[in-house]
Design a protein around this motif. Structure first.
Motif, PDB file in Angstrom:
ATOM      1  N   LYS A  95      29.041 -46.516  54.031  1.00 12.15           N
ATOM      2  CA  LYS A  95      29.318 -45.324  53.220  1.00 12.15           C
ATOM      3  C   LYS A  95      29.364 -45.792  51.478  1.00 12.15           C
ATOM      4  CE  LYS A  95      33.289 -43.787  56.313  1.00 12.15           C
ATOM      5  NZ  LYS A  95      32.897 -42.234  56.721  1.00 12.15           N
ATOM      6  N   SER A  96      29.274 -44.487  50.931  1.00 14.08           N
ATOM      7  CA  SER A  96      29.203 -44.852  49.620  1.00 14.08           C
ATOM      8  C   SER A  96      30.126 -45.684  48.986  1.00 14.08           C
ATOM      9  CB  SER A  96      29.164 -43.618  48.846  1.00 14.08           C
ATOM     10  OG  SER A  96      30.601 -42.901  48.980  1.00 14.08           O
ATOM     11  N   ILE A  97      30.134 -46.393  47.851  1.00 14.78           N
ATOM     12  CA  ILE A  97      31.440 -47.258  47.379  1.00 14.78           C
ATOM     13  C   ILE A  97      32.568 -46.141  47.205  1.00 14.78           C
ATOM     14  CG2 ILE A  97      32.217 -48.396  45.014  1.00 14.78           C
ATOM     15  CD1 ILE A  97      28.855 -48.725  44.819  1.00 14.78           C
ATOM     16  N   TYR A  98      32.402 -45.055  46.748  1.00 16.64           N
ATOM     17  CA  TYR A  98      33.422 -44.027  46.376  1.00 16.64           C
ATOM     18  C   TYR A  98      34.396 -44.072  47.970  1.00 16.64           C
ATOM     19  CZ  TYR A  98      36.306 -39.877  45.260  1.00 16.64           C
ATOM     20  OH  TYR A  98      37.417 -39.129  44.871  1.00 16.64           O
ATOM     21  N   LEU A 130      35.916 -54.276  39.672  1.00 13.95           N
ATOM     22  CA  LEU A 130      34.773 -53.861  40.123  1.00 13.95           C
ATOM     23  C   LEU A 130      34.134 -52.837  39.405  1.00 13.95           C
ATOM     24  CD1 LEU A 130      32.313 -54.753  42.049  1.00 13.95           C
ATOM     25  CD2 LEU A 130      33.471 -53.260  43.903  1.00 13.95           C
ATOM     26  N   TRP A 131      35.513 -52.007  38.834  1.00 10.13           N
ATOM     27  CA  TRP A 131      34.827 -50.503  38.184  1.00 10.13           C
ATOM     28  C   TRP A 131      33.849 -50.565  37.106  1.00 10.13           C
ATOM     29  CZ3 TRP A 131      35.606 -45.908  39.071  1.00 10.13           C
ATOM     30  CH2 TRP A 131      35.223 -44.734  38.150  1.00 10.13           C
ATOM     31  N   ARG A 137      27.545 -45.708  39.787  1.00 14.40           N
ATOM     32  CA  ARG A 137      26.875 -45.674  41.094  1.00 14.40           C
ATOM     33  C   ARG A 137      27.634 -45.688  42.286  1.00 14.40           C
ATOM     34  NH1 ARG A 137      24.701 -51.415  42.757  1.00 14.40           N
ATOM     35  NH2 ARG A 137      25.869 -52.701  41.655  1.00 14.40           N
ATOM     36  N   LEU A 138      28.772 -44.875  42.044  1.00 10.89           N
ATOM     37  CA  LEU A 138      29.834 -44.606  43.105  1.00 10.89           C
ATOM     38  C   LEU A 138      29.183 -44.083  44.579  1.00 10.89           C
ATOM     39  CD1 LEU A 138      32.899 -43.512  41.075  1.00 10.89           C
ATOM     40  CD2 LEU A 138      32.511 -45.591  42.123  1.00 10.89           C
ATOM     41  N   SER A 139      28.047 -43.046  44.386  1.00 14.67           N
ATOM     42  CA  SER A 139      27.570 -42.824  45.533  1.00 14.67           C
ATOM     43  C   SER A 139      26.618 -43.501  46.194  1.00 14.67           C
ATOM     44  CB  SER A 139      26.747 -41.338  45.188  1.00 14.67           C
ATOM     45  OG  SER A 139      25.903 -41.549  44.026  1.00 14.67           O
TER      46      SER A 139
END
Length: 248
Positions: A95-98, A130-131, A137-139
Motif C-alpha cells: 500500500k502507500s507509505i501513508y 523517515l518523515w 511522496r506519501l502516496s
C-alpha cells in the motif's frame, strides 16, 4: 513486562525451558546467543506470535502491566497493538507509505478525523526518522523504498498505535551498514518512550544499543544483567565462552 518459568514446545520438541525475565519500560534489552538457541522463540511468546504455529505450546506466566497475556479473555489483536513487532526482513504492506502507517490506527479507531490521522502518520514517521525523506511522496508504495527505509516504515507502523513494548527480531540482519546505523540511532531515540527488546546475532550491536542483555543457550536463559557486566564481567562460563568467540 514480566515472564516467569516460560517453556515452549513445537510438537514434542522443547525449544525453551523455564525462562524468567523482567523487561524494563525505559531500557533496551538485547537477546543474544547462537543460532537456534531460542531467542526468537521466546521473543514471539511475548505477543503470542507463536499462536500462529499450530504445533506450538506455551507454558508459564507472562504479564503486561500485571495482566496475564495468555488469559482466555485477552484480546490478541489488542495485545499485538500494545506489544508491537518488527521482523527480520522489512515487510511493508503493498500500500502507500501513508496507508502503511495509517492501517493500525484505523482498525483500532485511534483517529476521529482525517486531520487526526494525518497527525498520527506524521508523528510516527518523524519518530521513525523517515518523515524528512518521504513527506513529499506519501502516496508512493511502501515497497518502493530502500531496504533501510522499509524497515523504518515498519517501525513507524508499529509505533503508530502507541504500543508499550516494541519487539525487534534481528531488525538489521537484512540491511547494509549505513541503514543499520540509522536503525541503531532510531533505537536510541525511541528508548524511554517504549520498552524495546532486540534479538541480535551481532554482539557489537547488542553492546551499542542495549542497557540490559540476556544470553540464551540451548533453550535456556543462561545469564541476564547489565549489558556492561555481561560483556566485561560475565558470571557464567558459557557466557564468557560465547562472548570471547569460543563457540556461536
Amino acid at each position: 513486562m514480566t515472564a516467569r518459568d516460560v517453556s515452549v514446545w513445537y510438537g514434542a520438541t522443547q525449544a525453551i525451558s523455564d525462562v524468567s525475565i523482567d523487561i524494563d519500560q525505559d531500557k533496551v534489552t538485547a537477546f543474544i546467543g547462537p543460532s537456534g538457541c531460542g531467542k526468537s522463540t521466546f521473543l514471539r511468546t511475548l505477543n503470542r506470535m507463536n499462536d500462529t504455529i499450530a504445533s506450538a505450546r506455551v507454558k508459564g506466566d507472562i504479564r503486561l502491566d500485571g495482566e496475564d497475556v495468555y488469559a482466555r479473555e485477552m484480546d490478541v489483536v489488542q495485545l499485538r497493538a500494545r506489544v508491537g513487532m518488527v521482523f527480520q526482513k522489512p515487510n511493508p504492506f503493498p500500500k502507500s507509505i501513508y496507508e502503511n502507517v495509517a492501517y493500525g490506527p484505523r482498525i483500532h479507531g485511534l483517529a476521529s478525523s482525517k486531520a487526526d490521522m494525518d497527525r498520527i502518520v506524521e508523528r510516527s514517521l518523524t519518530r521513525a526518522g523517515l518523515w524528512g525523506e518521504v513527506k513529499d511522496r506519501l502516496s508512493d508504495s511502501g515497497t518502493a523504498l530502500s531496504g533501510g527505509q522499509q524497515q523504518r516504515l515498519c517501525i513507524a507502523r508499529a509505533i503508530a498505535v502507541d504500543p508499550e513494548v516494541i519487539l525487534m527480531d534481528e531488525p538489521c540482519s537484512a540491511l547494509d551498514p549505513i541503514a543499520t546505523a540509522k536503525i541503531e540511532e532510531l533505537i536510541h531515540e525511541l528508548k524511554g518512550r517504549y520498552a524495546i527488546v532486540v534479538v541480535t546475532h551481532n554482539m557489537q550491536q547488542a553492546a551499542r544499543v542495549s542497557q540490559r542483555t540476556a544470553f540464551f543457550h540451548l533453550g535456556q536463559l543462561v545469564e541476564y544483567g547489565q549489558t556492561s557486566d555481561i560483556f566485561t564481567n560475565p558470571r557464567e562460563e558459557r557466557t564468557r565462552d560465547y562472548i570471547t568467540g569460543r563457540y556461536g
